[in-house]
Design a protein around this motif. Structure first.
Motif, PDB file in Angstrom:
ATOM      1  N   ARG A 123       0.835  -1.120   0.040  1.00 48.41           N
ATOM      2  CA  ARG A 123      -0.020  -0.007  -0.038  1.00 48.41           C
ATOM      3  C   ARG A 123       0.728   1.188  -0.048  1.00 48.41           C
ATOM      4  N   LYS A 124       0.413   2.113  -0.686  1.00 46.77           N
ATOM      5  CA  LYS A 124       1.247   3.293  -0.780  1.00 46.77           C
ATOM      6  C   LYS A 124       0.276   4.642  -0.220  1.00 46.77           C
ATOM      7  N   TRP A 125       0.731   5.485   0.444  1.00 47.73           N
ATOM      8  CA  TRP A 125       0.271   6.684   0.692  1.00 47.73           C
ATOM      9  C   TRP A 125       1.175   8.002   0.273  1.00 47.73           C
ATOM     10  N   ARG A 126       0.333   9.285   0.402  1.00 43.22           N
ATOM     11  CA  ARG A 126       1.051  10.572   0.154  1.00 43.22           C
ATOM     12  C   ARG A 126       0.240  11.314   1.090  1.00 43.22           C
ATOM     13  N   TYR A 127       0.821  11.985   1.987  1.00 44.65           N
ATOM     14  CA  TYR A 127       0.144  12.516   2.925  1.00 44.65           C
ATOM     15  C   TYR A 127       0.610  14.232   2.815  1.00 44.65           C
ATOM     16  N   ASP A 128      -0.193  15.199   2.562  1.00 45.34           N
ATOM     17  CA  ASP A 128       0.099  16.616   2.542  1.00 45.34           C
ATOM     18  C   ASP A 128      -0.268  17.072   3.835  1.00 45.34           C
ATOM     19  N   PRO A 129       0.573  17.581   4.763  1.00 44.54           N
ATOM     20  CA  PRO A 129       0.203  18.360   6.202  1.00 44.54           C
ATOM     21  C   PRO A 129      -0.372  19.502   5.784  1.00 44.54           C
TER      22      PRO A 129
ATOM     23  N   ALA B  88      -5.418  12.012  13.059  1.00 48.17           N
ATOM     24  CA  ALA B  88      -6.685  12.309  13.441  1.00 48.17           C
ATOM     25  C   ALA B  88      -7.196  13.617  12.505  1.00 48.17           C
ATOM     26  N   GLY B  89      -8.253  13.359  11.882  1.00 47.92           N
ATOM     27  CA  GLY B  89      -8.702  14.683  11.135  1.00 47.92           C
ATOM     28  C   GLY B  89      -8.214  14.680   9.617  1.00 47.92           C
ATOM     29  N   THR B  90      -7.592  13.701   9.412  1.00 56.79           N
ATOM     30  CA  THR B  90      -7.296  13.776   7.704  1.00 56.79           C
ATOM     31  C   THR B  90      -8.198  13.075   6.951  1.00 56.79           C
ATOM     32  N   THR B  91      -8.332  13.693   5.716  1.00 59.21           N
ATOM     33  CA  THR B  91      -9.284  13.435   4.860  1.00 59.21           C
ATOM     34  C   THR B  91      -8.432  12.521   3.598  1.00 59.21           C
ATOM     35  N   ILE B  92      -8.969  11.111   3.833  1.00 59.31           N
ATOM     36  CA  ILE B  92      -8.416  10.089   3.013  1.00 59.31           C
ATOM     37  C   ILE B  92      -9.286   9.902   1.797  1.00 59.31           C
ATOM     38  N   ARG B  93      -8.608   9.877   0.590  1.00 59.17           N
ATOM     39  CA  ARG B  93      -9.108   9.683  -0.626  1.00 59.17           C
ATOM     40  C   ARG B  93      -8.287   8.729  -1.572  1.00 59.17           C
ATOM     41  N   PRO B  94      -9.030   8.090  -2.439  1.00 59.92           N
ATOM     42  CA  PRO B  94      -8.032   7.092  -3.489  1.00 59.92           C
ATOM     43  C   PRO B  94      -7.266   7.832  -4.217  1.00 59.92           C
ATOM     44  N   MET B  95      -6.143   7.350  -4.368  1.00 61.75           N
ATOM     45  CA  MET B  95      -5.128   7.892  -5.340  1.00 61.75           C
ATOM     46  C   MET B  95      -5.646   7.668  -6.794  1.00 61.75           C
ATOM     47  N   PRO B  96      -5.672   8.609  -7.717  1.00 67.41           N
ATOM     48  CA  PRO B  96      -5.935   8.503  -9.090  1.00 67.41           C
ATOM     49  C   PRO B  96      -4.892   7.552  -9.813  1.00 67.41           C
ATOM     50  N   THR B  97      -5.662   6.485 -10.658  1.00 71.18           N
ATOM     51  CA  THR B  97      -4.919   5.443 -11.216  1.00 71.18           C
ATOM     52  C   THR B  97      -5.367   5.547 -12.630  1.00 71.18           C
ATOM     53  N   ALA B  98      -4.383   5.104 -13.558  1.00 69.44           N
ATOM     54  CA  ALA B  98      -4.746   4.864 -14.793  1.00 69.44           C
ATOM     55  C   ALA B  98      -5.496   3.444 -15.004  1.00 69.44           C
ATOM     56  N   ALA B  99      -6.094   3.068 -16.068  1.00 67.24           N
ATOM     57  CA  ALA B  99      -6.763   2.093 -16.482  1.00 67.24           C
ATOM     58  C   ALA B  99      -5.957   0.919 -16.757  1.00 67.24           C
ATOM     59  N   ILE B 100      -6.097  -0.276 -16.063  1.00 68.95           N
ATOM     60  CA  ILE B 100      -5.008  -1.433 -16.235  1.00 68.95           C
ATOM     61  C   ILE B 100      -5.759  -2.332 -17.213  1.00 68.95           C
TER      62      ILE B 100
ATOM     63  N   THR C 225      -4.635  15.939   3.826  1.00 75.14           N
ATOM     64  CA  THR C 225      -5.259  15.164   2.895  1.00 75.14           C
ATOM     65  C   THR C 225      -4.060  13.893   2.634  1.00 75.14           C
ATOM     66  N   ALA C 226      -4.618  12.917   2.646  1.00 76.73           N
ATOM     67  CA  ALA C 226      -3.895  11.493   2.429  1.00 76.73           C
ATOM     68  C   ALA C 226      -4.432  10.870   1.075  1.00 76.73           C
ATOM     69  N   LEU C 227      -3.701  10.736   0.110  1.00 81.01           N
ATOM     70  CA  LEU C 227      -4.117   9.877  -0.851  1.00 81.01           C
ATOM     71  C   LEU C 227      -3.431   8.349  -0.737  1.00 81.01           C
ATOM     72  N   THR C 228      -4.288   7.471  -1.126  1.00 79.03           N
ATOM     73  CA  THR C 228      -3.745   5.907  -1.080  1.00 79.03           C
ATOM     74  C   THR C 228      -4.013   5.282  -2.231  1.00 79.03           C
ATOM     75  N   VAL C 229      -3.275   3.965  -2.431  1.00 78.25           N
ATOM     76  CA  VAL C 229      -3.422   3.077  -3.257  1.00 78.25           C
ATOM     77  C   VAL C 229      -2.832   1.885  -2.966  1.00 78.25           C
ATOM     78  N   ALA C 230      -3.456   0.830  -3.325  1.00 78.17           N
ATOM     79  CA  ALA C 230      -2.848  -0.631  -3.087  1.00 78.17           C
ATOM     80  C   ALA C 230      -2.789  -1.436  -4.130  1.00 78.17           C
ATOM     81  N   GLY C 231      -2.029  -2.664  -3.777  1.00 83.06           N
ATOM     82  CA  GLY C 231      -1.852  -3.927  -4.844  1.00 83.06           C
ATOM     83  C   GLY C 231      -1.304  -3.596  -6.263  1.00 83.06           C
ATOM     84  N   PRO C 232      -1.715  -4.072  -7.357  1.00 84.61           N
ATOM     85  CA  PRO C 232      -1.255  -3.540  -8.649  1.00 84.61           C
ATOM     86  C   PRO C 232      -1.541  -2.357  -9.061  1.00 84.61           C
ATOM     87  N   TYR C 233      -2.264  -1.838  -8.435  1.00 87.09           N
ATOM     88  CA  TYR C 233      -2.851  -0.343  -8.836  1.00 87.09           C
ATOM     89  C   TYR C 233      -1.895   0.533  -8.383  1.00 87.09           C
TER      90      TYR C 233
END
Length: 367
Positions: free
Chosen positions: A90-96, A228-240, A100-108
């Protein structure tokens, strides 16, 4: 007079001896030692300053096998504090600043992309040493002398070719035809590199400060717990593009889990399979379909399920499942480890769907 001549001879000899440095190893030996050091490095850390055209980024890099990395941005100011963390699954990118935190997992993870103004290309810093090692292992390097870098003696090697060596890890993926590297003469770690285009134009330069390898970086360094208080959203991905399964033999070839028990009159129709991501299998009796889905569970992405209040069901092996019916369809769904499963039919009934579900890990359906 004889004494003066003797003194002059001693001074001349001494000056000559001091001016003669030990001969460096051949270029191919320096390259081989760097490649070997890179292969032995189970973890690596450094502060890396990167310049690519008009873009400049400085980050603290931590890397550990297998596939774990952490990038803490220091510069420029609007990026400072941003953290990118991956534990390999799993990958995260957090902007303090925006919390906001964006996240994505697995082959994506490999299909994820970044939207401006974030410089997604800068995450490539984690792979610079690997790229250099691969190229040095394949190409003949030339020795260009020694330099003092941050108080360390560095061997300077250069590799050049009329054809493209590799693509630069930059926003525009320019072709690299020549690169220079500065390798620590003692530790064999990378101290600096420069990549050039076919016109001799500098594409990217990187300087490494305090590089260290095999220090035993802790695993929790590569785990991210959103504040606490972080907005979590899925990271955008290209179609596979998944694999298309046109037959039972295709499914067997790729080791796809399939039910061994089907409702009467149903046979395999087709399916799609993305290794590590999902499998969708469709069975039909000519009038209605039965769909069996296995998908990597991601709590941060909305899961498509039939609406309605589910009924709890206990499968024979102790797994907890849910049964729901709505809109002329019924569905049984459950979790097993990192994966979520769904069996959806055209009002086949709970008993029938449970029978299919309990056979999913058995032998494939005979052709």
């Amino acid at each position: 007079m004889k004494h003066l001549v003797l003194v002059l001879l001693v001074l001349a000899c001494t000056a000559g001896c001091l001016g003669t440095a030990a001969d460096p190893p051949p270029a191919d030996e320096i390259a081989a030692r760097f490649v070997a050091a890179e292969e032995r490095a189970t973890d690596f850390s450094a502060t890396v300053a990167v310049a690519a055209g008009s873009e400049n980024v400085t980050a603290r890099l931590f890397r550990k096998d297998p596939g774990c990395y952490r990038i803490e941005y220091l510069e420029p100011g609007d990026l400072a504090g941003t953290v990118v963390v991956s534990n390999g699954t799993r990958k995260w990118r957090y902007d303090p600043t925006t919390r906001t935190a964006l996240t994505v997992a697995g082959p994506y993870m490999n299909a994820a992309f970044s939207e401006p103004p974030y410089p997604g290309w800068a995450e490539g810093v984690r792979g610079y040493t690997e790229t250099v090692a691969e190229s040095l292992a394949e190409q003949n390097a030339s020795y260009r002398g020694t330099e003092i870098v941050g108080g360390r003696t560095a061997y300077l090697l250069e590799v050049a070719d009329d054809s493209k060596l590799f693509e630069a890890p930059t926003r525009y993926r320019e072709a690299v035809h020549r690169f220079k590297v500065r390798i620590d003469a003692e530790t064999r770690l990378l101290l600096g590199l420069e990549m050039y285009g076919n016109q001799g134009n500098l594409i990217l330069a990187a300087d490494y400060t305090d590089p260290l390898a095999n220090t035993g970086l802790p695993d929790d360094l590569f785990v991210f717990d959103p504040p606490a208080g972080t907005t979590i959203r899925p990271m955008p991905t290209a179609a596979i593009t998944p694999l298309f399964l046109s037959s039972i033999d295709d499914a067997r070839h790729y080791g796809v889990e399939m039910p061994s028990s089907l409702p009467e009159g149903y046979a395999f129709a087709d399916g799609t399979h993305l290794p590590g991501g999902y499998t969708v299998l469709r069975f039909t009796n000519g009038n209605n379909d039965l769909e069996v889905v296995k998908r990597l569970h991601d709590p941060y992405r909305e899961e498509r399920v039939l609406p309605g209040t589910p009924e709890a069901v206990l499968l024979s092996d102790g797994r907890e499942a849910e049964y729901v019916s709505a809109g002329g369809k019924d569905q049984l769904r459950w979790r097993d480890g990192e994966y979520a499963y769904q069996v959806t039919g055209a009002m086949l009934g709970k008993t029938e769907l449970v029978r299919v579900a309990e056979s999913v890990e058995a032998a494939p359906v005979p052709a």
